[in-house]
Motif scaffolding. Structure first.
Motif, PDB file in Angstrom:
ATOM      1  N   THR A  26     -39.042 -11.034  23.271  1.00  0.00           N
ATOM      2  CA  THR A  26     -38.239 -10.570  24.402  1.00  0.00           C
ATOM      3  C   THR A  26     -37.373 -11.715  24.889  1.00  0.00           C
ATOM      4  N   GLN A  27     -36.384 -11.372  25.676  1.00  0.00           N
ATOM      5  CA  GLN A  27     -35.460 -12.342  26.239  1.00  0.00           C
ATOM      6  C   GLN A  27     -35.636 -12.407  27.755  1.00  0.00           C
ATOM      7  N   PRO A  28     -35.270 -13.532  28.393  1.00  0.00           N
ATOM      8  CA  PRO A  28     -35.310 -13.597  29.855  1.00  0.00           C
ATOM      9  C   PRO A  28     -34.567 -12.401  30.464  1.00  0.00           C
ATOM     10  N   GLY A  29     -35.216 -11.767  31.424  1.00  0.00           N
ATOM     11  CA  GLY A  29     -34.636 -10.593  32.069  1.00  0.00           C
ATOM     12  C   GLY A  29     -35.055  -9.280  31.459  1.00  0.00           C
ATOM     13  N   ASP A  30     -35.614  -9.293  30.248  1.00  0.00           N
ATOM     14  CA  ASP A  30     -36.103  -8.053  29.644  1.00  0.00           C
ATOM     15  C   ASP A  30     -37.262  -7.496  30.463  1.00  0.00           C
ATOM     16  N   VAL A  78     -54.231  -3.725  37.626  1.00  0.00           N
ATOM     17  CA  VAL A  78     -54.553  -4.276  36.320  1.00  0.00           C
ATOM     18  C   VAL A  78     -54.863  -5.764  36.440  1.00  0.00           C
ATOM     19  N   TYR A  79     -55.468  -6.297  35.407  1.00  0.00           N
ATOM     20  CA  TYR A  79     -55.823  -7.713  35.276  1.00  0.00           C
ATOM     21  C   TYR A  79     -54.666  -8.594  35.746  1.00  0.00           C
ATOM     22  N   SER A  80     -54.918  -9.409  36.747  1.00  0.00           N
ATOM     23  CA  SER A  80     -53.844 -10.095  37.455  1.00  0.00           C
ATOM     24  C   SER A  80     -53.009 -11.063  36.613  1.00  0.00           C
ATOM     25  N   PRO A  81     -53.540 -11.747  35.581  1.00  0.00           N
ATOM     26  CA  PRO A  81     -52.665 -12.620  34.799  1.00  0.00           C
ATOM     27  C   PRO A  81     -51.505 -11.901  34.114  1.00  0.00           C
ATOM     28  N   TYR A  82     -51.581 -10.583  33.976  1.00  0.00           N
ATOM     29  CA  TYR A  82     -50.447  -9.853  33.416  1.00  0.00           C
ATOM     30  C   TYR A  82     -49.187 -10.072  34.255  1.00  0.00           C
ATOM     31  N   PHE A  83     -49.362 -10.068  35.565  1.00  0.00           N
ATOM     32  CA  PHE A  83     -48.199 -10.264  36.439  1.00  0.00           C
ATOM     33  C   PHE A  83     -47.607 -11.661  36.223  1.00  0.00           C
ATOM     34  N   GLN A  84     -48.489 -12.642  36.135  1.00  0.00           N
ATOM     35  CA  GLN A  84     -48.035 -14.025  35.982  1.00  0.00           C
ATOM     36  C   GLN A  84     -47.359 -14.257  34.636  1.00  0.00           C
ATOM     37  N   VAL A  85     -47.938 -13.714  33.561  1.00  0.00           N
ATOM     38  CA  VAL A  85     -47.373 -13.986  32.237  1.00  0.00           C
ATOM     39  C   VAL A  85     -45.988 -13.374  32.097  1.00  0.00           C
ATOM     40  N   VAL A  86     -45.738 -12.276  32.807  1.00  0.00           N
ATOM     41  CA  VAL A  86     -44.406 -11.662  32.775  1.00  0.00           C
ATOM     42  C   VAL A  86     -43.437 -12.460  33.637  1.00  0.00           C
ATOM     43  N   ARG A  87     -43.815 -12.673  34.885  1.00  0.00           N
ATOM     44  CA  ARG A  87     -42.896 -13.332  35.830  1.00  0.00           C
ATOM     45  C   ARG A  87     -42.631 -14.792  35.459  1.00  0.00           C
ATOM     46  N   ASP A  88     -43.689 -15.535  35.120  1.00  0.00           N
ATOM     47  CA  ASP A  88     -43.519 -16.968  34.876  1.00  0.00           C
ATOM     48  C   ASP A  88     -42.777 -17.252  33.577  1.00  0.00           C
ATOM     49  N   ASN A  89     -42.667 -16.250  32.723  1.00  0.00           N
ATOM     50  CA  ASN A  89     -41.874 -16.407  31.512  1.00  0.00           C
ATOM     51  C   ASN A  89     -40.490 -15.781  31.659  1.00  0.00           C
ATOM     52  N   ARG A  92     -39.453 -12.822  32.600  1.00  0.00           N
ATOM     53  CA  ARG A  92     -39.217 -11.428  32.269  1.00  0.00           C
ATOM     54  C   ARG A  92     -39.315 -10.564  33.528  1.00  0.00           C
ATOM     55  N   ASN A  93     -38.801  -9.350  33.436  1.00  0.00           N
ATOM     56  CA  ASN A  93     -38.745  -8.446  34.578  1.00  0.00           C
ATOM     57  C   ASN A  93     -39.992  -7.573  34.595  1.00  0.00           C
ATOM     58  N   LEU A  94     -40.813  -7.714  35.640  1.00  0.00           N
ATOM     59  CA  LEU A  94     -42.060  -6.962  35.746  1.00  0.00           C
ATOM     60  C   LEU A  94     -41.771  -5.521  36.154  1.00  0.00           C
ATOM     61  N   LEU A  95     -42.199  -4.572  35.333  1.00  0.00           N
ATOM     62  CA  LEU A  95     -42.043  -3.144  35.592  1.00  0.00           C
ATOM     63  C   LEU A  95     -43.432  -2.545  35.760  1.00  0.00           C
ATOM     64  N   ILE A  96     -43.732  -2.045  36.944  1.00  0.00           N
ATOM     65  CA  ILE A  96     -45.084  -1.564  37.242  1.00  0.00           C
ATOM     66  C   ILE A  96     -45.148  -0.048  37.151  1.00  0.00           C
ATOM     67  N   ASN A  97     -45.972   0.415  36.221  1.00  0.00           N
ATOM     68  CA  ASN A  97     -46.269   1.836  36.060  1.00  0.00           C
ATOM     69  C   ASN A  97     -47.620   2.103  36.724  1.00  0.00           C
ATOM     70  N   ARG A  98     -47.590   2.647  37.924  1.00  0.00           N
ATOM     71  CA  ARG A  98     -48.824   2.888  38.675  1.00  0.00           C
ATOM     72  C   ARG A  98     -49.667   3.961  37.995  1.00  0.00           C
ATOM     73  N   ALA A 107     -36.904  -1.780  29.590  1.00  0.00           N
ATOM     74  CA  ALA A 107     -38.152  -2.287  29.030  1.00  0.00           C
ATOM     75  C   ALA A 107     -37.991  -2.665  27.571  1.00  0.00           C
ATOM     76  N   ARG A 108     -38.630  -3.753  27.208  1.00  0.00           N
ATOM     77  CA  ARG A 108     -38.657  -4.204  25.815  1.00  0.00           C
ATOM     78  C   ARG A 108     -40.082  -4.271  25.298  1.00  0.00           C
ATOM     79  N   ALA A 109     -41.062  -4.438  26.211  1.00  0.00           N
ATOM     80  CA  ALA A 109     -42.454  -4.560  25.799  1.00  0.00           C
ATOM     81  C   ALA A 109     -43.359  -3.891  26.828  1.00  0.00           C
ATOM     82  N   PHE A 110     -44.567  -3.576  26.388  1.00  0.00           N
ATOM     83  CA  PHE A 110     -45.572  -2.928  27.215  1.00  0.00           C
ATOM     84  C   PHE A 110     -46.890  -3.652  26.992  1.00  0.00           C
ATOM     85  N   LEU A 111     -47.517  -4.128  28.088  1.00  0.00           N
ATOM     86  CA  LEU A 111     -48.840  -4.752  28.013  1.00  0.00           C
ATOM     87  C   LEU A 111     -49.892  -3.683  28.264  1.00  0.00           C
TER      88      LEU A 111
END
Length: 401
Positions: free
Chosen positions: A119-123, A131-142, A144-150, A173-177
């Motif tokens: 993925t590219q910055p901004g994807d 969900v498991y909280s490091p998911y938020f960090q791994v997206v934001r700190d790299n 990428r744009n965090l998209l939350i599907n409740r 969206a480019r990826a799904f965790l």
């Protein structure tokens, strides 16, 4: 199944002092996702490691290696990957091709490497909260744009919101965790649910990064379904992340394995991991993985009913003595998601209330993002006596309000 002779005994009732060796759990040393908790005599049932000794063959293997006294460079050879494949084939009916397997130090560094590679910055990257909280960090700190599907909560259980998932997929969206099984709820996704997610990801060209770290402790008769096993298309777009660390309580000696079916993506990812010096095996982590997957079946087959009985105990105790707290029975893992939303509002924060009034430290549901407010996560991977003591403290505290 493989393992030690049937005469081996498994003592999950033994209470071990974990106040030394730098235990984060029992020092109540919270990570970056939540503030540190202070207090004397706290019962710590928050972070996801267990209070049980690892299987004796693993301990013996590591003791022998420690006594050897030479801890030089080590490698994962073909036998290592055959052990991994054998485990998943006999436990989960997933006969993964050896050529798809890659070495990894742990799951979250691998997720970060996958996102940086494909993925590219901004994807946009979709996660399903809570969900498991490091998911938020791994997206934001790299970047990428965090998209939350409740996830949708219906009758005490979580369901997919596929309409919202598709809306996010069509956005940027480019990826799904994918958390499979889902943490914190222990939800095991069905084949139909995974197929629905796969269809949307296929339609919009979305890569799937599946974290299967909690897949081994199965609490009902439903098998774990690996995302890549549902179709050739699912395999082609997915990265399956596995590790024995939750299963056998080996978080301090980590070692993980990735399965990447697409050859081009596999080679590209491996090159990035090499450039990041992520592929050298940890001396003890490699040995622990191999021994656990080779001889840990019987230990796990004895642990699982113990965890199941602990969950039954929590559900029965809560129904009788924990007004305002409703457990969500998990399909997998040693974690129980507790719905305390009404109580949370009444006491001004149920997590803090239980720390201060009961001396019990659980995980605050707010850590898990939108939808986690008013929930708390309880780790039942502990001796029954410790669990009973914690629940009794909670009941006494609740009786005073």
């Amino acid at each position: 199944m493989n393992g030690k002779p049937a005469t081996e005994r498994f003592d999950f009732d033994a209470v071990h002092d974990r106040s030394h060796f730098g235990s984060a759990k029992w020092a109540n040393q919270w990570d970056e996702f939540s503030p540190r908790v202070e207090g004397e005599n706290l019962i710590s049932l928050w972070t996801a490691d267990m209070d049980f000794r690892a299987p004796e063959p693993v301990i013996a293997c590591l003791r022998s290696a420690a006594d050897h006294g030479i801890y030089g460079y080590t490698k994962r050879d073909r036998r290592h990957y055959e052990i991994v494949r054998s485990w998943f084939e006999r436990r989960h009916n997933w006969a993964v091709d050896l050529e798809t397997l890659l070495p990894a130090p742990a799951i979250m560094p691998s997720v970060a490497a996958i996102l940086r590679t494909f993925t590219q910055p901004g994807d946009g990257v979709i996660v399903q909260a809570p969900v498991y909280s490091p998911y938020f960090q791994v997206v934001r700190d790299n970047g990428r744009n965090l998209l939350i599907n409740r996830l949708t909560l219906v009758d005490g259980g979580y369901h997919l919101d596929l309409d919202e998932f598709e809306r996010l997929a069509a956005k940027d969206a480019r990826a799904f965790l994918l958390c499979n099984p889902h943490n914190p709820a222990g939800k095991a996704w069905t084949r139909a649910e995974l197929e629905s997610l796969d269809a949307i990801c296929e339609r919009y060209g979305i890569l799937v990064v599946s974290d299967d770290i909690h897949c081994d402790i199965r609490l009902n008769n439903r098998r774990h379904i690996v995302f890549s096993s549902i179709s050739e298309g699912a395999a082609a777009k997915s990265f399956i992340c596995t590790a024995p660390t939750k299963t056998f309580n080996l978080a301090g000696v980590p070692s993980a394995t990735l399965s990447v079916a697409d050859r081009g993506r596999r080679e590209k990812l491996f090159a990035v991991m090499q450039a990041s010096f992520m592929v050298n095996a940890n001396f003890f982590g490699r040995l622990a993985l191999e021994e656990a997957y080779s001889s840990g079946d019987q230990w796990l087959d004895n642990l699982t009913p113990y965890i199941r009985d602990n969950i039954d105990f929590v559900c029965d105790f809560a129904a009788k003595s924990l007004p305002g707290i409703t457990p969500m029975r998990p399909d997998a893992s040693f974690l129980v998601w507790l719905d305390a939303r009404e109580l949370d509002a009444r006491v001004g924060g149920v997590h803090r209330f239980l720390v201060e009034q009961a001396g019990v430290n659980l995980y605050d549901g707010r850590v898990y993002g939108p939808g986690g407010e008013g929930f708390i996560r309880l780790n039942v991977g502990c001796p029954r006596s410790v669990l009973e003591k914690a629940l009794t403290r909670m009941a006494i505290a609740l009786s005073s309000i």
